[in-house]
Enzyme design. Structure first.
Site, PDB file in Angstrom:
ATOM      1  N   SER A 133       0.838  -1.209   0.000  1.00 51.12           N
ATOM      2  CA  SER A 133       0.000   0.000   0.000  1.00 51.12           C
ATOM      3  C   SER A 133       0.865   1.248   0.000  1.00 51.12           C
ATOM      4  CB  SER A 133      -0.872  -0.018   1.253  1.00 51.12           C
ATOM      5  OG  SER A 133      -1.507   1.224   1.431  1.00 51.12           O
ATOM      6  N   TYR A 158      -2.344  -1.518  10.897  1.00 51.89           N
ATOM      7  CA  TYR A 158      -2.573  -2.009   9.532  1.00 51.89           C
ATOM      8  C   TYR A 158      -1.400  -1.616   8.629  1.00 51.89           C
ATOM      9  CZ  TYR A 158      -3.882  -1.489   4.685  1.00 51.89           C
ATOM     10  OH  TYR A 158      -3.839  -1.500   3.320  1.00 51.89           O
ATOM     11  N   LYS A 162       1.841  -3.816   6.615  1.00 58.99           N
ATOM     12  CA  LYS A 162       2.273  -3.762   5.209  1.00 58.99           C
ATOM     13  C   LYS A 162       3.781  -3.540   5.129  1.00 58.99           C
ATOM     14  CE  LYS A 162      -1.645  -4.565   3.258  1.00 58.99           C
ATOM     15  NZ  LYS A 162      -1.873  -5.915   2.693  1.00 58.99           N
TER      16      LYS A 162
HETATM   17  C1  UD1 Z   1      -7.390   4.512   3.374  1.00 55.20           C
HETATM   18  C2  UD1 Z   1      -6.380   4.000   4.325  1.00 55.20           C
HETATM   19  C3  UD1 Z   1      -5.248   3.362   3.573  1.00 55.20           C
HETATM   20  C4  UD1 Z   1      -5.775   2.252   2.702  1.00 55.20           C
HETATM   21  C5  UD1 Z   1      -6.836   2.813   1.769  1.00 55.20           C
HETATM   22  C6  UD1 Z   1      -7.481   1.699   1.013  1.00 55.20           C
HETATM   23  C7  UD1 Z   1      -6.594   5.570   6.207  1.00 55.20           C
HETATM   24  C8  UD1 Z   1      -5.901   6.607   7.021  1.00 55.20           C
HETATM   25  N1  UD1 Z   1      -5.906   5.081   5.177  1.00 55.20           N
HETATM   26  O1  UD1 Z   1      -6.782   5.525   2.601  1.00 55.20           O
HETATM   27  O2  UD1 Z   1      -4.295   2.846   4.456  1.00 55.20           O
HETATM   28  O3  UD1 Z   1      -4.734   1.679   1.975  1.00 55.20           O
HETATM   29  O4  UD1 Z   1      -7.844   3.458   2.535  1.00 55.20           O
HETATM   30  O5  UD1 Z   1      -8.399   2.199   0.106  1.00 55.20           O
HETATM   31  O6  UD1 Z   1      -7.704   5.185   6.494  1.00 55.20           O
HETATM   32  N2  UD1 Z   1     -13.068  11.040   2.989  1.00 55.20           N
HETATM   33  C9  UD1 Z   1     -14.115  11.937   3.240  1.00 55.20           C
HETATM   34  N3  UD1 Z   1     -15.293  11.426   3.689  1.00 55.20           N
HETATM   35  C10 UD1 Z   1     -15.499  10.084   3.904  1.00 55.20           C
HETATM   36  C11 UD1 Z   1     -14.426   9.186   3.649  1.00 55.20           C
HETATM   37  C12 UD1 Z   1     -13.230   9.697   3.202  1.00 55.20           C
HETATM   38  O7  UD1 Z   1     -13.961  13.140   3.055  1.00 55.20           O
HETATM   39  O8  UD1 Z   1     -16.600   9.709   4.351  1.00 55.20           O
HETATM   40  C13 UD1 Z   1     -11.800  11.563   2.470  1.00 55.20           C
HETATM   41  C14 UD1 Z   1     -10.613  11.232   3.362  1.00 55.20           C
HETATM   42  O9  UD1 Z   1     -10.441  12.195   4.324  1.00 55.20           O
HETATM   43  C15 UD1 Z   1      -9.487  11.198   2.317  1.00 55.20           C
HETATM   44  C16 UD1 Z   1     -10.169  10.704   1.039  1.00 55.20           C
HETATM   45  O10 UD1 Z   1     -11.565  10.937   1.238  1.00 55.20           O
HETATM   46  O11 UD1 Z   1      -8.998  12.486   2.083  1.00 55.20           O
HETATM   47  C17 UD1 Z   1      -9.949   9.232   0.775  1.00 55.20           C
HETATM   48  O12 UD1 Z   1     -10.296   8.511   1.946  1.00 55.20           O
HETATM   49  P1  UD1 Z   1     -10.330   6.912   1.990  1.00 55.20           P
HETATM   50  O13 UD1 Z   1     -11.151   6.395   0.866  1.00 55.20           O
HETATM   51  O14 UD1 Z   1     -10.721   6.509   3.376  1.00 55.20           O
HETATM   52  O15 UD1 Z   1      -8.836   6.487   1.651  1.00 55.20           O
HETATM   53  P2  UD1 Z   1      -7.469   6.904   2.398  1.00 55.20           P
HETATM   54  O16 UD1 Z   1      -7.718   7.530   3.706  1.00 55.20           O
HETATM   55  O17 UD1 Z   1      -6.645   7.655   1.421  1.00 55.20           O
END
Ligand code: UD1
Length: 346
Positions: A133, A158, A162
């Site tokens: 990842s 997690y 990795k």
């Molecule tokens: C997350 C994991 C990462 C993992 C990946 C798999 C964390 C800190 N990291 O990445 O280790 O490999 O998923 O897909 O959890 N967001 C919103 N609203 C929401 C959900 C997310 O605004 O309801 C934003 C988050 O703040 C972020 C972006 O969307 O900026 C992507 O979020 P997400 O899909 O959870 O992925 P990551 O956090 O990048």
């Protein structure tokens, strides 16, 4: 793509009923590789195996068990001589859960890997592709992030599993007589074009795209956008979203690189992203554009542990794997939406 004879090269896919695993099994079978799947169905459904059969015309051989069971794993390898490669997806992946249950994550993700490596060593299976990842980079100092960028201290158990898994593999290749490629995924989203397989989040989704599609389907009231004060052009965080089918194809390319003898080292690492960063607002806009639905959104504070921005330098994967992501953000959103609609219709 490959000079090897695919039909003679059987591939074990652990976690093959899961989100990325199932899409990879489809791509492998469409390239003519026979596949055997191991999955304990702890975060997936048995029906996925039948769906893979519907898409490809071939149901993969399926074994349901937990890879932390050492004797069961050893027996599997003893019963399956002649495997060409293993693609090891099986792992727990919920960042938030891992904070509350670190040992569950270390035991599951590390013990299963060690058992798979022992099995490969004893059965003389020479090639491994491992699901890593971009989380290993933390917030990189330079963007786009390259494979040579330092691995930063993990933010979660997690993420730590990795990092540790990559090291366990790196130090085991020579002694186990294997070659390995770790693929560092950026943010996999979307679903197969057939809408027969896709992501099946348990409970309330933590990830952005399933939360968006469930909100549009009326299962969630409102999407919370976490943070609007990031130092980015529109104030929301930036990620490199990659279509899961493109990601699946990178695994086929990695297997072919090793099987064809093109690997340059026993252990190689490649970024698998598109090379483009998109903000949360851009993702929401793309979804609204392709679905024709307006999403109810509220803007809230940053989510603890989130990095500001990350996107991949994909030049190494391009050169070494002859692979490139092809699907656009709109295609990612449309396929995710079609999959959600298919789930609603069930
Ligand atoms: C997350 C994991 C990462 C993992 C990946 C798999 C964390 C800190 N990291 O990445 O280790 O490999 O998923 O897909 O959890 N967001 C919103 N609203 C929401 C959900 C997310 O605004 O309801 C934003 C988050 O703040 C972020 C972006 O969307 O900026 C992507 O979020 P997400 O899909 O959870 O992925 P990551 O956090 O990048």
């Amino acid at each position: 793509m490959a000079t090897i004879e695919a039909r003679d090269f059987k591939i074990l896919v652990t976690g093959g009923a899961g989100y990325i695993g199932s899409h990879t099994v489809v791509e492998l079978q469409q390239q003519g590789f026979p596949v055997v799947v191991i999955d304990d169905l702890s975060n997936s459904r048995a029906s996925v195996i039948g769906r893979i059969g519907e898409i490809t015309g071939v149901e993969p051989e399926f074994h349901r068990f937990d890879l932390t069971d050492r004797s069961r794993t050893a027996a599997f390898f003893a019963d399956h001589p002649g495997l060409g490669a293993v693609i090891h997806f099986a792992a727990f992946k919920a960042v938030g859960e891992s904070m509350g249950a670190p040992l569950k994550y270390y035991r599951n993700n590390l013990a299963s890997l060690v058992n798979v490596l022992e099995g490969m060593r004893d059965a003389r299976v020479g090639n491994l592709v491992f699901s890593s990842s971009c989380t290993v980079y933390g917030q990189p100092d330079e963007l786009p992030v390259r494979e040579t960028s330092p691995v930063k201290d993990a933010w979660s158990p997690y993420g730590n599993t990795k990092q540790m898994s990559e090291q366990i593999i790196r130090f085991s290749t020579a002694a186990c007589g294997i070659r390995a490629i770790a693929l560092r995924y950026f943010n996999p989203v979307g679903a197969h074009g057939s809408a027969l397989i896709g992501e099946l989040p348990l409970g309330v989704p933590a990830n952005l795209v399933p939360f968006i599609t469930q909100t549009a389907a009326g299962r969630r009231e409102c999407l919370s956008v976490f943070g609007t004060d990031y130092p980015t052009p529109d104030g929301t965080a930036i990620r490199d979203y990659i279509h899961v089918v493109d990601l699946a194809k990178a695994h086929v390319a990695a297997v072919c690189r090793m099987a064809d003898g093109r690997a340059q080292a026993d252990f190689e690492v490649f970024n698998v992203g598109t090379g483009d960063g998109h903000s949360v607002r851009e993702v929401v806009q793309a979804f609204e554009r392709v679905s024709g639905r307006k999403l109810p959104v509220r803007y809230v504070g940053r989510r603890p542990g989130d990095i500001v921005e990350v996107w991949a330098d994909t030049s190494l994967a391009g050169e070494a794997l002859g692979w490139k992501a092809e699907k656009t953000l709109d295609e990612m959103m449309l396929s995710a939406w079609r999959w959600q609609q298919a789930l609603e219709g069930q």
